[in-house]
Motif scaffolding. Structure first.
Motif, PDB file in Angstrom:
ATOM      1  N   TRP A 143     -24.436 102.607  21.629  1.00 54.34           N
ATOM      2  CA  TRP A 143     -24.048 103.821  20.909  1.00 54.34           C
ATOM      3  C   TRP A 143     -22.723 103.617  20.188  1.00 54.34           C
ATOM      4  O   TRP A 143     -21.869 102.844  20.617  1.00 54.34           O
ATOM      5  CB  TRP A 143     -23.909 104.991  21.894  1.00 54.34           C
ATOM      6  CG  TRP A 143     -25.238 105.488  22.379  1.00 54.34           C
ATOM      7  CD1 TRP A 143     -26.083 104.893  23.258  1.00 54.34           C
ATOM      8  CD2 TRP A 143     -25.885 106.689  21.967  1.00 54.34           C
ATOM      9  NE1 TRP A 143     -27.207 105.626  23.447  1.00 54.34           N
ATOM     10  CE2 TRP A 143     -27.122 106.759  22.674  1.00 54.34           C
ATOM     11  CE3 TRP A 143     -25.545 107.739  21.100  1.00 54.34           C
ATOM     12  CZ2 TRP A 143     -28.017 107.816  22.503  1.00 54.34           C
ATOM     13  CZ3 TRP A 143     -26.434 108.798  20.943  1.00 54.34           C
ATOM     14  CH2 TRP A 143     -27.657 108.837  21.635  1.00 54.34           C
ATOM     15  N   ASN A 144     -22.555 104.347  19.083  1.00 53.15           N
ATOM     16  CA  ASN A 144     -21.290 104.391  18.364  1.00 53.15           C
ATOM     17  C   ASN A 144     -20.383 105.443  18.971  1.00 53.15           C
ATOM     18  O   ASN A 144     -20.852 106.352  19.677  1.00 53.15           O
ATOM     19  CB  ASN A 144     -21.530 104.709  16.883  1.00 53.15           C
ATOM     20  CG  ASN A 144     -22.379 103.655  16.215  1.00 53.15           C
ATOM     21  OD1 ASN A 144     -22.026 102.480  16.205  1.00 53.15           O
ATOM     22  ND2 ASN A 144     -23.518 104.073  15.649  1.00 53.15           N
ATOM     23  N   GLU A 145     -19.105 105.347  18.705  1.00 52.91           N
ATOM     24  CA  GLU A 145     -18.147 106.301  19.266  1.00 52.91           C
ATOM     25  C   GLU A 145     -18.354 107.713  18.734  1.00 52.91           C
ATOM     26  O   GLU A 145     -17.921 108.687  19.357  1.00 52.91           O
ATOM     27  CB  GLU A 145     -16.714 105.844  18.969  1.00 52.91           C
ATOM     28  CG  GLU A 145     -16.315 104.586  19.736  1.00 52.91           C
ATOM     29  CD  GLU A 145     -14.870 104.207  19.496  1.00 52.91           C
ATOM     30  OE1 GLU A 145     -14.156 104.967  18.801  1.00 52.91           O
ATOM     31  OE2 GLU A 145     -14.447 103.155  20.013  1.00 52.91           O
ATOM     32  N   ASP A 146     -18.992 107.854  17.592  1.00 52.02           N
ATOM     33  CA  ASP A 146     -19.213 109.198  17.034  1.00 52.02           C
ATOM     34  C   ASP A 146     -20.455 109.869  17.603  1.00 52.02           C
ATOM     35  O   ASP A 146     -20.883 110.928  17.128  1.00 52.02           O
ATOM     36  CB  ASP A 146     -19.303 109.129  15.504  1.00 52.02           C
ATOM     37  CG  ASP A 146     -20.499 108.300  15.019  1.00 52.02           C
ATOM     38  OD1 ASP A 146     -21.270 107.803  15.867  1.00 52.02           O
ATOM     39  OD2 ASP A 146     -20.654 108.153  13.793  1.00 52.02           O
ATOM     40  N   GLY A 147     -21.063 109.245  18.642  1.00 52.83           N
ATOM     41  CA  GLY A 147     -22.214 109.866  19.291  1.00 52.83           C
ATOM     42  C   GLY A 147     -23.541 109.573  18.637  1.00 52.83           C
ATOM     43  O   GLY A 147     -24.543 110.218  18.965  1.00 52.83           O
ATOM     44  N   THR A 148     -23.585 108.611  17.741  1.00 52.07           N
ATOM     45  CA  THR A 148     -24.850 108.217  17.121  1.00 52.07           C
ATOM     46  C   THR A 148     -25.357 106.929  17.761  1.00 52.07           C
ATOM     47  O   THR A 148     -24.570 106.055  18.111  1.00 52.07           O
ATOM     48  CB  THR A 148     -24.683 108.005  15.598  1.00 52.07           C
ATOM     49  OG1 THR A 148     -23.668 107.012  15.376  1.00 52.07           O
ATOM     50  CG2 THR A 148     -24.272 109.308  14.918  1.00 52.07           C
TER      51      THR A 148
END
Length: 382
Positions: A143-148
């Protein structure tokens, strides 16, 4: 054109002191990669680059044919120095031809086997890639830190068998040409190819927990494939092996010897799994007789005999109906050499005579005589 395997090993590891020569599954860590490379016909030379006297002694004490030690500079052995810096240092020092193949090998990936080096070098030899790195396929969801989500659709979560995963660099080894490394200053350059290794090789040793995990993986995936050697009889020397080799005398002239209690427990562990034990020594003393009784050994032979220790061992083997291949022996000096060369599994203390250390296939313990080296060897056998 030659293929050079280059293993950089510093002596200043912080998380695990001197980890590169710490025993890993019964052998100094760096030796696993060295021996896999020694068995690889595609590799011409193995260079171990170190700043440590201790690491150099461990490597040079083995009977390697392709391996040499290079003393890297202090500047390129500090915590802030890059691996590329010591690679370039050696390339300039050795004045390697630009067409030589240079393979960077990481000692912290001990599960790398000869077949991996061979296959990767074969791929590289086809000329399709300028450089190659090793990877494993990772089936985790990222996962990416932006929640995607990074590598899958969480609304349609795939099953593992339908998920191709992602390739993750495992740091085992890298292949390039000397020319490319000099031009780019990097282990990788140009058109990069990937050699995919088994998933169990994903972890590198960096922290103590990694050590425990990788030893278990080594036993399961690597050592389990090797032919098991049956040990029916364990024999050892006394002076310099069960003792520190010192001779102590009381005021009354009585001779004394110092034994290690941990070695004694080792004999008990052997007895519990049904392995016969014995002591063979050229001396003849009541002290050794008493120690042998304490250890409950099956065989005790003291004093010089015709044919030496090997003849004695052959007699014992005949009594037990076994061969010399089923014998494990640990000794430290030249009077042990004939027997060491004949038995199936052989070992010597860390401070053994240099000619003993040079015997092919001998296991050199990290502990000295009288300091638990016999127990260390027994643990290796068990």
């Amino acid at each position: 054109m030659k293929t050079i395997a280059f293993i950089p090993v510093r002596g200043g590891s912080k998380s695990i002191p001197l980890k590169n020569i710490k025993p890993f599954c019964g052998k100094p860590l760096v030796c696993w990669n060295i021996e896999a490379l020694e068995d690889c016909p595609e590799v011409d030379e193995v260079i171990v680059a170190t700043d440590s006297d201790k690491i150099e002694r461990v490597v040079t004490s083995q009977s390697y044919k392709k391996t040499k030690v290079y003393r890297r500079s202090a500047e390129n052995a500090c915590d802030t120095a890059s691996t590329e810096s010591v690679m370039l240092e050696y390339i300039h020092y050795a004045q390697l031809p630009s067409d030589d193949i240079f393979m960077l090998v990481q000692a912290t990936s001990p599960l790398t086997e000869t077949v991996h080096f061979t296959e990767a070098l074969t791929v590289y030899g086809k000329g399709e890639y300028d450089s190659i790195l090793t990877c494993v396929r990772n089936y985790r969801f990222f996962w990416n830190e932006d929640g995607t989500s990074m590598n899958y659709d969480y609304r349609n979560r795939p099953r593992r068998q339908n998920f191709s995963g992602m390739l993750m660099e495992n740091g085992a080894f890298y292949i390039n040409k000397v020319r490319n490394i000099l031009e780019s200053g990097n282990r990788l350059s140009g058109h990069i190819g990937i050699y995919e290794m088994p998933e169990y090789t994903a972890t590198e040793i960096d922290e103590p927990d990694d050590w425990v995990v990788l030893e278990n993986l080594m036993r399961k995936h690597v050592l389990s494939k090797r032919k098991e050697v049956k040990i029916s009889l364990f024999l050892c020397d006394v002076d310099g092996t069960l003792t520190d080799g010192g001779m102590y005398y009381s005021e009354n002239g009585d001779e004394l010897k110092k034994f290690n209690t941990r070695d004694g427990m080792g004999f008990q562990l052997l007895r519990e799994v049904g392995i016969k034990t014995g002591i063979i020594t050229s001396e003849n003393t009541k002290i050794v007789e008493n120690r042998a009784k304490k250890l409950k050994v099956d065989f005790l032979y003291q004093g010089k005999r015709d044919g030496g220790k090997l003849a004695v061992t052959k007699d014992i083997c005949e009594q037990l109906g076994i061969t010399l291949d089923e014998v494990a022996y640990i000794g430290d000096d030249i009077n042990c050499m004939e027997l060491l060369e004949a038995v199936g599994v052989k070992a010597c203390p860390a401070d053994a005579y240099e000619e003993v250390k040079a015997i092919p296939d001998i296991h050199i313990m990290t502990r000295k005589g009288g300091d638990g080296c016999v127990r260390e060897f027994i643990n290796h056998i068990l």
